[in-house]
Design a protein around this motif. Structure first.
Motif, short mmCIF file in Angstrom:
data_model
loop_
_atom_site.label_atom_id
_atom_site.label_comp_id
_atom_site.label_asym_id
_atom_site.label_seq_id
_atom_site.Cartn_x
_atom_site.Cartn_y
_atom_site.Cartn_z
N ARG A 1 -2.71 0.17 -3.63
CA ARG A 1 -1.51 -0.59 -3.96
C ARG A 1 -0.59 0.30 -4.78
N PRO B 1 -5.07 5.26 0.71
CA PRO B 1 -4.14 4.18 0.40
C PRO B 1 -4.58 3.36 -0.81
N ALA C 1 -1.54 3.42 -7.09
CA ALA C 1 -1.33 4.75 -6.53
C ALA C 1 -0.54 5.62 -7.50
N LEU D 1 0.82 -1.20 0.00
CA LEU D 1 0.00 0.00 0.00
C LEU D 1 0.86 1.26 0.00
N ALA D 2 0.40 2.25 -0.76
CA ALA D 2 1.12 3.52 -0.86
C ALA D 2 0.09 4.65 -0.84
N ASP D 3 0.57 5.86 -0.59
CA ASP D 3 -0.33 7.01 -0.52
C ASP D 3 -0.72 7.49 -1.91
N GLY E 1 -7.24 -2.93 -2.67
CA GLY E 1 -6.30 -1.83 -2.81
C GLY E 1 -6.17 -1.36 -4.24
#
Length: 232
Positions: free
Chosen positions: A81, A79, A85, A72-74, A145
């Motif tokens: 994946r 959030p 992202a 997960l990333a911002d 995600g």
């Protein structure tokens, strides 16, 4: 007939039979062409694993209850994946550069968070209506995600079907596929997806597949040759 003629005829017939058998064996080993309902690539695409970009989560296909993506990333405050992202951030930046600002509203949700949301819809609208606008716990794409809800920064038509007619909604419908996203629950596909039209709900599947689905006007289920999932 002289014996040597008989022998020659037998040899010719045997040769023809051998050639025919070799041809049949070769042609049988070739892959059959795909039908229009299921592309050739779909035969080898991975959509069962929750970690796949093509993972199919619908009312017939739940996720493991405790599934949480490991990358997960911002994505502008929500959030997603990492791959999704990065794609969203690029999309939002390029949309903004054309004068169409887009905001991220919701990304990854745990099963527990989805349960709370679904319960609130059930309490407000009843179970039948809730099932048409919200996934039950374990059946939400957000848990992969790979799904993101978007909006106009001023909140115009937020999480409403009229979002499709706003600047952000119209831009996303026209351009999201170039960044790997599809409108997961399009208008007119309720009998397949099981959900009302959600023009704000984008699903990352990768650029190649998103463009194919966009051009063909198909849902994820149709693209992969999976049955419709209108109900649990």
């Amino acid at each position: 007939m002289p014996r040597q003629h008989v022998t020659t005829h037998i040899a010719i017939i045997a040769g023809v039979c051998i050639c025919l058998l070799m041809y049949l064996s070769w042609s049988g080993s070739k892959e059959l062409p795909a039908t229009s309902a299921q592309p050739a690539a779909a035969a080898v695409l991975e959509f069962d694993s929750p970690g796949s970009a093509l993972a199919v989560v619908n009312k017939h296909r739940p996720l493991p209850a405790d599934y949480i993506p490991q990358d997960l990333a911002d994505a502008a405050g929500v959030p997603l994946r990492a791959e999704a992202a990065a794609a969203y951030l690029q999309m939002a930046a390029e949309a903004g550069a054309t004068g169409v600002p887009i905001s991220a509203v919701s990304g990854f949700r745990t099963g527990g968070e989805q349960e709370h949301l679904y319960t609130s819809y059930t309490d407000s609208f009843g179970p039948e209506a809730a099932d048409s606008i919200s996934a039950r716990p374990g059946y939400s794409e957000h848990q992969t995600g790979l799904a993101i809800d978007i909006a106009n920064p001023d909140g115009t038509c937020g999480l409403e079907s009229c979002f499709a007619e706003t600047l952000a909604g119209s831009w996303a419908a026209t351009n999201a596929q170039h960044y790997g996203f599809i409108i997961r629950y399009p208008a007119g596909a309720e009998h397949i997806t099981g959900y009302a039209h959600e023009p704000w709900h984008l699903r990352y599947v990768g650029t190649e597949h998103a463009r194919t689905m966009h051009e063909a006007g198909t849902t994820l289920e149709e693209f992969l040759g999976l049955p419709a999932a209108p109900g649990y």
